[in-house]
Design an enzyme around this catalytic site. Sequence first.
Site, PDB file in Angstrom:
ATOM      1  N   ALA A  64     -10.118 -33.410  44.398  1.00  0.00           N
ATOM      2  CA  ALA A  64      -8.698 -33.067  44.449  1.00  0.00           C
ATOM      3  C   ALA A  64      -8.503 -31.555  44.343  1.00  0.00           C
ATOM      4  O   ALA A  64      -9.362 -30.824  43.832  1.00  0.00           O
ATOM      5  CB  ALA A  64      -7.953 -33.768  43.319  1.00  0.00           C
ATOM      6  N   GLY A 108     -12.401 -36.909  44.176  1.00  0.00           N
ATOM      7  CA  GLY A 108     -11.743 -37.432  45.368  1.00  0.00           C
ATOM      8  C   GLY A 108     -12.632 -37.417  46.585  1.00  0.00           C
ATOM      9  O   GLY A 108     -12.463 -38.241  47.494  1.00  0.00           O
ATOM     10  N   GLU A 111     -14.560 -40.533  46.342  1.00  0.00           N
ATOM     11  CA  GLU A 111     -13.641 -41.630  46.643  1.00  0.00           C
ATOM     12  C   GLU A 111     -13.341 -41.707  48.131  1.00  0.00           C
ATOM     13  O   GLU A 111     -13.231 -42.798  48.701  1.00  0.00           O
ATOM     14  CB  GLU A 111     -12.351 -41.446  45.837  1.00  0.00           C
ATOM     15  CG  GLU A 111     -12.561 -41.656  44.348  1.00  0.00           C
ATOM     16  CD  GLU A 111     -11.395 -41.190  43.501  1.00  0.00           C
ATOM     17  OE1 GLU A 111     -11.111 -41.829  42.479  1.00  0.00           O
ATOM     18  OE2 GLU A 111     -10.775 -40.153  43.855  1.00  0.00           O
ATOM     19  N   GLU A 131     -14.224 -36.246  36.841  1.00  0.00           N
ATOM     20  CA  GLU A 131     -12.877 -35.985  36.322  1.00  0.00           C
ATOM     21  C   GLU A 131     -12.841 -35.882  34.797  1.00  0.00           C
ATOM     22  O   GLU A 131     -11.999 -35.182  34.235  1.00  0.00           O
ATOM     23  CB  GLU A 131     -11.910 -37.091  36.777  1.00  0.00           C
ATOM     24  CG  GLU A 131     -11.570 -37.068  38.259  1.00  0.00           C
ATOM     25  CD  GLU A 131     -12.553 -37.867  39.116  1.00  0.00           C
ATOM     26  OE1 GLU A 131     -12.247 -38.081  40.293  1.00  0.00           O
ATOM     27  OE2 GLU A 131     -13.624 -38.267  38.598  1.00  0.00           O
TER      28      GLU A 131
END
Length: 257
Positions: A64, A108, A111, A131
């Site tokens: 992210a 991310g 992911e 994270e």
Amino acid sequence: MNDLLLKESHGKVLLIRLNRPYQKNALSTALMQELCGLLAAADGDDLIAAVVLTGGDNFFSAGADIQEMHDMDFSTAFKQNYITAAWKDLHAFRKPLIAAVAGYALGGGCELAMICDIILAEPNTSFGQPEIRLGLMPGGGGTQRLTRLVGKSMAMEICLAGRLLTAEEALSWGLVSRMVAKEDLLTKAIELGQKISQFSAPAIALIKEAINKAYELPLTQACELERRMFHAALALQDSREGRKAFIEKRKPRFLDS
């Protein structure tokens, strides 16, 4: 201003490259919206049979965009439907999505790779959900898809301790389909997409949906769905052509391929 995504056509395979090199391909809202738009267009384009998604040589994606998240609180994230909308759109993409991953796929980025249907990785790739190091947790499906792929214990270690998986470990745990030499990574991913594109598009879509349902439904219900989808596949023109070609000992000529 650089394009956030670059795209190339390789026959019926669309190659999409994340293009924020100075931000390590961080997944900003603008990038994710653009990616969803490209995939939505590809979903409705009969000239595209599969998509290959890749990043840079050293970073598939670092995750992210932390700068974008810096002042975000619950109220802001909830009102903006942050992450949720884009990831739902990615999950809804009906055609084969192949990730060609080199370097780091973190947070991310991991992911994003996991939401793809097939992952090819070069030997120096690292996957992770770090994270926890920021006092956060995964928000794009990391705790869910990772657990379904590698099991509870390994998912816990990756998410709770920030452990990174090497490409070899990712292969042995079932996260990656296969390892490919870095210099051959894109070529092999595109070749895989082109191979898939030779087959019946409706049959491909049915298979993708059925496999995805394996992670969402109890076994009995999932098998019942599979049988109904198989029955539906029998009515496809491509299915009739495939059976006829088999009996006649020739290569099938699929109409929707």
